[in-house]
Write an enzyme that holds these catalytic residues in place. Structure first.
Site, PDB file in Angstrom:
ATOM      1  CG  HIS B 159      -8.452  -1.601 -23.281  1.00  0.00           C
ATOM      2  ND1 HIS B 159      -8.951  -2.265 -22.186  1.00  0.00           N
ATOM      3  CD2 HIS B 159      -7.250  -1.091 -22.879  1.00  0.00           C
ATOM      4  CE1 HIS B 159      -8.086  -2.153 -21.177  1.00  0.00           C
ATOM      5  NE2 HIS B 159      -7.043  -1.451 -21.572  1.00  0.00           N
ATOM      6  CG  HIS B 205     -10.103   2.140 -22.118  1.00  0.00           C
ATOM      7  ND1 HIS B 205     -10.769   1.069 -21.601  1.00  0.00           N
ATOM      8  CD2 HIS B 205      -8.889   2.133 -21.498  1.00  0.00           C
ATOM      9  CE1 HIS B 205     -10.009   0.446 -20.717  1.00  0.00           C
ATOM     10  NE2 HIS B 205      -8.874   1.054 -20.641  1.00  0.00           N
ATOM     11  CG  HIS B 219      -1.734  -2.228 -21.458  1.00  0.00           C
ATOM     12  ND1 HIS B 219      -1.567  -1.012 -20.812  1.00  0.00           N
ATOM     13  CD2 HIS B 219      -3.079  -2.398 -21.519  1.00  0.00           C
ATOM     14  CE1 HIS B 219      -2.730  -0.505 -20.497  1.00  0.00           C
ATOM     15  NE2 HIS B 219      -3.683  -1.312 -20.913  1.00  0.00           N
ATOM     16  CG  HIS B 251      -6.911   1.162 -14.129  1.00  0.00           C
ATOM     17  ND1 HIS B 251      -5.553   1.251 -14.031  1.00  0.00           N
ATOM     18  CD2 HIS B 251      -7.142   0.150 -14.995  1.00  0.00           C
ATOM     19  CE1 HIS B 251      -4.991   0.335 -14.806  1.00  0.00           C
ATOM     20  NE2 HIS B 251      -5.929  -0.348 -15.394  1.00  0.00           N
ATOM     21  CE1 TYR B 260      -2.192  -2.472 -17.557  1.00  0.00           C
ATOM     22  CE2 TYR B 260      -1.192  -1.265 -15.752  1.00  0.00           C
ATOM     23  CZ  TYR B 260      -2.048  -1.303 -16.836  1.00  0.00           C
ATOM     24  OH  TYR B 260      -2.757  -0.195 -17.178  1.00  0.00           O
ATOM     25  CD  GLU B 270      -5.434  -3.312 -18.154  1.00  0.00           C
ATOM     26  OE1 GLU B 270      -5.529  -2.809 -19.293  1.00  0.00           O
ATOM     27  OE2 GLU B 270      -5.799  -2.713 -17.126  1.00  0.00           O
TER      28      GLU B 270
END
Lengths: 312, 312, 312, 312
Positions: B159, B205, B219, B251, B260, B270
């Site tokens: 993503h 996502h 990112h 998260h 990251y 990421e």
């Protein structure tokens, strides 16, 4: 014009037969860790409705009391209500009789549905509008997982594996009429399909089929988050005296991690994780008959006798 | 009639700017473990094309030599060629100018494409027909993974996370015109969207956006198979002296596991895994401004200053 | 006065017979990922010396060319040179003939040593002063693991599992004369020991013995860091066509995670992790004959025929 | 004659001060998942005795109600009762006053003990004969883990980390008088020791010390089985609102995986796993002052301010 868009989203639920409903319910809720959401009686048989914790809808597994174990039917979730008409027209044009049911007609929380038989005799349902009751987390500032789950508690149902005398006819029915895509196949030396793996959800399989008796259920599978979860689940299964058919291992087909075991009625369950992303233009993978052992159990390269002979 | 079928499948590629093309290429191929598939020069700038090992198509990351780091454009994969017309009509009807490109016109292996600007100024591409060159495994009897991969070797791009001054306008553009679905959002106390998470691939996502400078890249992320892989990757990053921005953590939004770090040009990368399955009728999750810390970094409950201020 | 202090620290090395020395060396270095440290010839037989990457000493596995596979001898590391005298006196007082060897007399890097036969006919060595050549990391500011290891690369040798006709005599010899402590035992219904697990290193076992032919080797095991490493190793074994005897699973005895497989000569190898901490005053765990299946393979509750009949 | 045999086996227990005994007890039993085994009152202060599930002895953590948090004393387990005399003689010969206590004199389940002050002012105890009450599993045919544990439930206490103004004096005391072995050290540019790591248990550390106020406790640590367990524990800590000081990461020193957090009184706890095997002749590893960041937190290469300034 042909389209590759997915009208079927994923496996919605399975309804399975169990001779001892209370024993099966205890196993599915306390050991496997599903949640009971409803009970009813249909056609004279009491049923228990279950869901996994992270599923938003009313049910994904329905237990029906019956003299023998096995699969009553499988149900796939449709994207839109209009897809019911689309598939009805397509199936009837191909000479497949289709029955239609209103929402809640087939049971509590049940969506609008159509039902028909696959060439293998399996009863297949497509449904839209299953009641949404939410997962076990709040919709605002949720933690990643409830902390008070019981048992193994897989987040969701993943796929279904059945048997058919004519794998090619089954596969053609699912790909042509139900628009599934082939991801992998095991071919006999003479070139015919011994097993196929079919998807709509961009994963290696939503349903798979292997040569065997028509109408038979090989197993249905729940998703686990990782290989470590598969191992912890095997600990819990062993602790509770559940018969483990295949200890944690890896499939060649799907690349997935797995453990197989039996519910108290003899229906085979699987915990599955891994796999890969599937684009709609995915070129299928083929396994040869000589490598079937590796295709099924990648480490042992041999399929145990039970894999072909024990089903429900 | 509105449809929830997905014409966009997933993120196809990102093109990012790097001041030192050879250094960046060495990092992406030797440390991150992507494969170089082509080089060209476009608009006077040399470019390197890269793909992850399990991707079947020609490229998913393109490095372009440029004075500053940052995002050149993002590209999403379309289901069918006809979807190019569908979105062109939809965008033009909304007053968005669209440019169309023939296959291979934009570079080697490139699909047919349309391009347009998002309200945030980000250049967006939709494409169909990127050249398929296969993953690194045979199509008959493949092992689950090549054994000779170099570096971290994530299987695929996952993503993209960008910044926009007006998150709500960006979100409306992506949901209404590009038919993305909202999975999660962080709301300010006054109710406006501080960040949103949008998908087509049934994952949490494919693109996300947070309040910040228009056109900025926060990112882009590669998929890893599990939490253990994230940790092993952090070992490799540390060994090679890569600057780790956030060590392995979780998260709240997406429930995903993450680390990251920065490429040699300062573009944030990421590694991501986890998440959950998203049905098209998924009801979005909301995070409040007070809980933004937990939304971003679930364990520390605080967002480091770099998260908001360092971008490219 | 009896003491519970440990004069024996851990398993130092095993010397195993292999009919095809080059094939075995290729397997142990390229697939298993040990490092070759020396070669010599002794008693007319060429030998290859190997060590695991995190071991500081010159060798932990020695391959000896011989017509048949099997165990030449096992060697345990002593705390101090004076312990050679201690055990010599103790063994000779019990009527066990002991041979003494100077440092380097038995081979390159070899410590000072004594040798004697266990009641089962196994040749046992105790040694002190094996040459230290360091692990593969610097002694200043080391990374946690070299990044350029080849193959599975377990950090160290862990334990040895042998067979004996009289498990009780073997166990008495190792506990009374060599001061090992019993951690677990499998008892026959008539109360005699079918298998015992013995330690000096505060882990569940440094050596174990099960009923079988005198002098036989069941397997020797390397330590892996976790269950995920066991799985990744199984991937590598399968990829290289190594015969996997038992795919990743769990022992009841030791609680450990395991996979069994065979070197090209037929010597069984194990990768092992897990277990528990053992104090010197640990009260042994007993498994009954009925539960032997669960003791050996906790998930399947059955021991495959090969476990009892295939050895070297 | 100097000996390298271990008279001290491992860390037996820590006694820590907590201002709110009931709150601390709730945290240690319900969130961390230790078991309460006894309560008493000593010197006017009520105490709660706790053990981890896999420990066989009566207690490993004792909470003492007191106005401020911090360490009351640390206690190490001796191999034999005679070791009490050995260390008494050795300490007294070095001018260190030693107090001796009979079994059960210091509290319920307490062993025979000697107590003395380290040069840093820490109260140190050596003990033998702590009451054995068994772990939570049967001694015949046990499962690998109880299935009804509450909270994080680490299997055992692992190590202790304290602060001292003079790290070198502390280290000399522990190595020369208490026969610990140095595994790793962080050296200042002028060559003096900033931190040292000391062991008897063949692991990277049973106790460690870093420059800071005399008598201070930096943290005490529980063992977890693997990196995945560390992550699951962090989920549980976050869920219960525990302040996480450092999310799951890796140490350079010890190579271990870790997460730091605070009990409700402000005493820092750690969950730790990994590390390596330590032979008695292990050659210590040295970290330079420049690399202290990497030594402590291998991924971030920076030590947060709290690490040096927050202690109890």
């Amino acid at each position: 014009m042909a389209t590759t868009s997915d009208r079927i989203i994923r496996l919605q639920h399975v309804e399975v037969r169990v001779p001892d409903l209370e024993l099966a319910t205890a196993y599915y809720t306390e050991v496997l860790g599903l949640l009971e959401t409803a009970r009813d009686e249909r056609d004279g048989a009491p049923r228990v409705f279950l869901k996994c914790w992270d599923e938003r809808e009313h049910h994904s597994v329905i237990l029906r009391e019956a003299p023998t174990h096995g699969l009553d039917h499988m149900s796939f979730k449709l994207n839109e209500a209009a897809d019911l008409d689309h598939f009805t027209a397509k199936l009837e044009a191909a000479g497949v009789p289709v029955k239609r049911f209103a929402a809640r007609e087939l049971g509590p929380g049940w969506g609008e549905a159509i039902r028909f038989d696959a060439p293998s005799g399996h009863l297949v349902e497509l449904t839209h509008g299953t009641e949404r009751i939410g997962n076990m987390l709040p919709k605002t500032n949720p933690p990643p997982r409830p902390q008070d789950l019981i048992g193994i508690a897989p987040p969701r149902l993943d796929h279904l594996f059945v048997m058919a005398e004519d794998v090619e006819a089954f596969t053609a029915f699912f790909t042509e009429l139900l628009e599934f895509r082939l991801t992998e196949q095991i071919l006999a030396n003479d070139g015919h399909q011994l097993a196929t793996f079919l998807e709509h959800s961009h994963t290696p399989h939503d349903i798979a089929v292997i040569t065997g008796p028509n109408g038979a259920l090989h197993h249905f599978a729940f998703w686990m988050d990782d290989w470590n979860g598969i191992r912890e689940a095997a600990d819990a299964l062993a602790y509770h005296g559940v018969t483990i058919d295949v200890a944690p291992t890896r499939h060649g087909v799907t690349r997935g991690y797995t453990t197989y075991f039996f519910d108290p009625s003899g229906n085979r369950n699987e915990l599955f994780t891994g796999g890969y992303w599937v684009d709609p233009d995915f070129e299928p993978i083929t396994w040869t008959e000589e490598e079937m052992g590796r295709a099924i159990f990648y480490y042992h390269r041999q399929v145990n006798e039970r894999f072909f002979t024990v089903h429900s």
